[in-house]
Every structure is written in C-alpha cells, then in structure tokens.
Design an enzyme around this catalytic site. Sequence first.
Site, PDB file in Angstrom:
ATOM      1  N   CYS A  74       5.179 -14.464   4.348  1.00  0.00           N
ATOM      2  CA  CYS A  74       6.273 -13.577   3.954  1.00  0.00           C
ATOM      3  C   CYS A  74       7.444 -13.721   4.926  1.00  0.00           C
ATOM      4  O   CYS A  74       7.277 -13.606   6.145  1.00  0.00           O
ATOM      5  CB  CYS A  74       5.796 -12.124   3.925  1.00  0.00           C
ATOM      6  SG  CYS A  74       7.087 -10.936   3.511  1.00  0.00           S
ATOM      7  N   CYS A  83       4.210  -3.684   4.589  1.00  0.00           N
ATOM      8  CA  CYS A  83       2.951  -4.238   5.117  1.00  0.00           C
ATOM      9  C   CYS A  83       2.947  -4.189   6.640  1.00  0.00           C
ATOM     10  O   CYS A  83       3.430  -5.116   7.293  1.00  0.00           O
ATOM     11  CB  CYS A  83       2.754  -5.676   4.655  1.00  0.00           C
ATOM     12  SG  CYS A  83       2.657  -5.873   2.881  1.00  0.00           S
ATOM     13  N   CYS A 163       6.560 -10.629  -3.108  1.00  0.00           N
ATOM     14  CA  CYS A 163       5.742  -9.750  -2.266  1.00  0.00           C
ATOM     15  C   CYS A 163       4.318 -10.275  -2.274  1.00  0.00           C
ATOM     16  O   CYS A 163       3.765 -10.580  -3.334  1.00  0.00           O
ATOM     17  CB  CYS A 163       5.787  -8.318  -2.793  1.00  0.00           C
ATOM     18  SG  CYS A 163       4.676  -7.195  -1.910  1.00  0.00           S
ATOM     19  N   GLN A 287      -6.228   4.326  -8.445  1.00  0.00           N
ATOM     20  CA  GLN A 287      -6.252   3.561  -7.206  1.00  0.00           C
ATOM     21  C   GLN A 287      -5.500   2.243  -7.384  1.00  0.00           C
ATOM     22  O   GLN A 287      -5.622   1.576  -8.415  1.00  0.00           O
ATOM     23  CB  GLN A 287      -7.698   3.281  -6.774  1.00  0.00           C
ATOM     24  CG  GLN A 287      -8.522   4.524  -6.466  1.00  0.00           C
ATOM     25  CD  GLN A 287      -8.147   5.181  -5.140  1.00  0.00           C
ATOM     26  OE1 GLN A 287      -7.216   4.770  -4.467  1.00  0.00           O
ATOM     27  NE2 GLN A 287      -8.900   6.198  -4.752  1.00  0.00           N
ATOM     28  N   CYS A 412      -8.323   9.097   1.905  1.00  0.00           N
ATOM     29  CA  CYS A 412      -7.381   8.035   2.232  1.00  0.00           C
ATOM     30  C   CYS A 412      -6.671   8.323   3.553  1.00  0.00           C
ATOM     31  O   CYS A 412      -5.689   7.656   3.890  1.00  0.00           O
ATOM     32  CB  CYS A 412      -6.357   7.859   1.111  1.00  0.00           C
ATOM     33  SG  CYS A 412      -5.384   9.342   0.757  1.00  0.00           S
TER      34      CYS A 412
END
Length: 454
Positions: A74, A83, A163, A287, A412
């Site tokens: 990337c 990220c 991406c 999810q 989470c």
Amino acid sequence: MPNFLNQIHEIKIDSQEHFKGNGVGRIEDFVVFVNGAVEGDVVNAKITESKKTYGNAQITKIVKPSPHRIVPECEVYRKCGGCSFLQIDYDFQLETKEKFLKEALQKIGKFDLKNLSIEKIVCAEEPLFYRNKIIQPVGLEDGKLISGFYKQNSHKIVDFDKCYIQPEISNKIVNLVKSWASKSKTPIYNEEKKSGVLRSIFLRINREQTEVVVCLVTKGKKLPFWKTLLQELTDNFPQVVGLVQNFNSTDGNNVLSENFNTLWGRDYIFENLGKTKFKVSIGSFFQVNSAQTVLLYNLVKEFCNLSGTEKLLDVYCGLGSIGIYLADKAEEVVGVEVSSQAIKDADFNADLNELENCDFYCGKVEEVLPQLLEQEKHFEVVIVDPPRKGLSTETIEVISDFNPEKIIYVSCNPTTLARDLRLFTEKGFSIKKITPVDLFPQTHHCEAVCLLEK
C-alpha cells in the site's frame, strides 16, 4: 512540565497501545505515542501534540527498523488511518493482540492471569482483501475528486485507488463511481461549507463476491444522472444486484442516516455462513469479515455446547446471525435488537432457514430484557455481542437475574470486556475460557469470545 512541541527526538519504541495502535516510547519520563511506529523501532519523531505527561508524534525518519516491521504494498499506509498494523508482520500482529487482551484483563478487570484460561488467538487464513463492507467518504482536492479513508485524528481524506483490506472488485467499483461522479459533474459534498451532493460511497459484498449492493450517501434526495451510473455498473459488474441511495442531511459525523431509497434492484445481499444463509440489508449490522465470522460462530457454538433442550437469549442480535446459526441445536432462540431493519432481516432469516423456534424483539436492550424477566422467561444460555462500549451495569444486572447456566460474551473491545467480566464475576459467574479471534487483520482491533458459567 516539559513542552516538546515541534521538537524532533530519537525515540525507541517499547510497545504498541491498543486504543489506536500507535507505537509507545519515552523521552525520559515523558510518554510519546508515535503514529505508525512498531515495537522495536528506533525513530526520529516530531512531537505534534504535547500534554502534561504525554505527547503524540509523527515519524520523520526510521533510524533502525524493528525486526517486526515490513514494507506494505500500500502506497498510502503512512497517511491513511484505515490500517494501523499494515506495516507489522502478521505473526507479530497476532502476538500484540493477545497482549492487548491480557493487559486489559489484568489492568482493567483486575484479574490474575494465572487463574484464567486464555487460548491462542484464532488467526485469519487470508489477512488481506477481506472486508465485506466499505464506506469511503468523497471530497475535492485541488479540484480533483478524491475518495479514501480519513487520516488518523482528522477529517482529511487520504485518496487511493486500491485498498488492501477490501476485495479487488470493491476497489474497481469505487473507482468506477469516482469516474462517473467526475464525468457527470456531480456536486461533491463540502464538509466546511455544508454544501454539495455526494458524501460517501458505500458497498456491501458477499463472501463469494457474487453479489454487491452499491449505495451512494448524499446530502439531499436529488441525485442527477444515477441512471447513467447504473448502466455503467451493470455493464461492467454483473455482480451488482442493487443501487441504493442514503439521504444524510445532517451536518455531524454520522456517516449514514436511516433514510434509504432503492433506486434499482434490491437493498440487500445474501451471505452464506456454513450451512446457514442470511439476508443482509444495506443498513443492518453484520460482521465485516465473513470468513472469520464462520470461525467465530463455530467457537460460540463450541462454548455453548447445546444439547437441543436449551432456551437461548441472543442480546444485541442484529439480523439474528448468531442465534440463527445455533438454532438447530436449541429448543428456543430469543433475540433482542434496537434496529427495526435488523429485526425485519432476523425474522426473514429465520424463515429463510426454515426455523420455527426463533422470536425476535425490537427495542433497547435495557428496556426489553426487564420485560422478558417480568414475563418469567428463563434462559439456560445467554449470548451477548454488544457494541464497543460494552454492557451497561443495568444490563449486566438483568442478565444475572435470569440466572443462566452459561453466558457467552462476544466482544470487539478488550477494555470494556475486562470491565464487564469483573462485574459478572461479582454476580457469581466464573470465567472458564477466553479465546481471541483476529476478525480485523491489519488493524489494532481485537475480537474475543468468553465463556462464563455459574
């Protein structure tokens, strides 16, 4: 009180922090959070914010790279806030997430780790190109249309064409929409002026990449030239099953409103998890990593160890995915969810899978659970899958009053998980085992499943 603002210092990175995934180092006793740094790095970093006991910094030079640092493909990973772990080798990502969970249990939950059974993290077979949901804001930069993710701690869009955590078909569709918006001169929303039309591009895609719903988020109801876009989409991508518009006239940070309009086709995809099939509407929670969700739900199934006689309560059930996934092994499944669209999907999904033992209630968990308790409902197993903020003390109280034999907590957020587990243990429940699951590779986020018994 030191003031290091705008100074550049050489800093050794000792760890990662779990709130944003930044590297952590020190200038004497002054803690510095360095964006994009990796444990083991030695970096020159410019202090961009200086508080009383800590500061934030940006790398100006990597003096000595960590053995865990890699160079991602990337091109914008240093700028993009999507990220936080893309520059960290995958094995060390997993090790770091296990550490995040243990630190939260120890520091927030005040648990002695020697008394807990924490299993090895469930890794992802494919840690790239996995997201089934994509929302990219759009904007203008020097007159050019851009779309991407926000830079960390800002609303500045980092533009990209590819991406690495979303499927290639998603990247291609987003680029087609960008091209259409430029050619059609569709007015792009300006956050400062609160004007324009197109705000974001939103996609949902199933695991097999055979169905995609494209949604355009707009300031108002008018969307000129959408039929031209539809023609381009269907000509190039037979996987597109629907084109939807979301009207978001608010000036705040909410990406979506509840106002959806199907321009063409349908506003949902079908997703298969194992032998179970789900209708996933564009606005319903599901999810984001379908492959890992199968592993997650199998873990929940293992922890439940249902015999077929149990009544199961699914709290924050969304479109009913966990409860329906387990329904063939339970006598009864009751789900609770605040989203009316998700409840419609849940009812549809129960019928889709030919289940007659599922009931779903629409309302706030804090309001519906006391009503079920007043009706003297009894559940042997309670599953909770709350948002990042975790459970309220009132919800923990009511769940405990049901006196279930087992609670399966799907989390989470290790911090709120640790806090809530402490409260459950004070209600007489004991923690049998905890398993982290890497549902979000290349980011600092960590999922975990915990089994509590009485």
